[in-house]
Design a protein around this motif. Sequence first.
Motif, PDB file in Angstrom:
ATOM      1  N   MET A 274       0.846  -1.206   0.000  1.00 59.07           N
ATOM      2  CA  MET A 274       0.000   0.000   0.000  1.00 59.07           C
ATOM      3  C   MET A 274       0.879   1.253   0.000  1.00 59.07           C
ATOM      4  N   GLU A 275       1.926   1.234   0.798  1.00 60.49           N
ATOM      5  CA  GLU A 275       2.859   2.354   0.860  1.00 60.49           C
ATOM      6  C   GLU A 275       3.504   2.582  -0.510  1.00 60.49           C
TER       7      GLU A 275
ATOM      8  N   GLU B 171       1.023   4.163  -2.935  1.00 55.73           N
ATOM      9  CA  GLU B 171       0.915   5.602  -2.684  1.00 55.73           C
ATOM     10  C   GLU B 171       2.134   6.331  -3.246  1.00 55.73           C
ATOM     11  N   LEU B 172       3.297   5.753  -3.072  1.00 50.49           N
ATOM     12  CA  LEU B 172       4.527   6.354  -3.598  1.00 50.49           C
ATOM     13  C   LEU B 172       4.476   6.425  -5.121  1.00 50.49           C
TER      14      LEU B 172
ATOM     15  N   ASP C 196       1.831   6.635  -6.919  1.00 52.67           N
ATOM     16  CA  ASP C 196       0.874   7.692  -7.245  1.00 52.67           C
ATOM     17  C   ASP C 196       1.545   9.063  -7.160  1.00 52.67           C
ATOM     18  N   GLU C 197       2.333   9.270  -6.123  1.00 53.46           N
ATOM     19  CA  GLU C 197       3.057  10.542  -5.961  1.00 53.46           C
ATOM     20  C   GLU C 197       4.023  10.768  -7.116  1.00 53.46           C
TER      21      GLU C 197
END
Length: 173
Positions: free
Chosen positions: A90-91, A94-95, A97-98
């Motif tokens: 999940m982390e 998110e990374l 996506d960033e």
Amino acid sequence: MNPFEFYGLVPSLHIDEGDLRRQYLKVQREWHPDYFAADPEKQLEAAERTSLNNRYYQKLNSLSARMQTILEMHNLSGDAGNILPGSFLMEMMELNDEIEIASNNTQILSTLQNQVQLQEQQVLNEAAELANSHGENIVQPQFLKLLQVMYQKLCYLRRIGNNIQKQINTPVI
């Protein structure tokens, strides 16, 4: 023969890298093919020995390389399926996506790359702590499973870091 045996070392994540370097250089000096120019058969053997020396040195000269080597020795380095924890995935999602949002913003991408490098270092620190807690008992299934997870995390982070670097290096049109 595995790289640890080649240098007379006990398989471990912790080795004296200076001693490894000295042993590497010793083998290079003793088996340099030029010393055997008069004997083609011996020269071929020397070339093979120095090639092996180079390859094995690369497999032991860093903590991450030793992690991979130990896993290879136990047939655990290949695609073992996804054994990464959901929280880590999940982390990473998110990374990613960033990174996608940052697109061509070099400053943001550089900041994200620094974060990835810090996470890589954290994984390496965890591996070192794991090795300290298990001592020389690296063949225990529990140790190998944890090492495998850490190594997969490291590989994942390195892929992301490389992707960020490619984005930074890609000229904006």
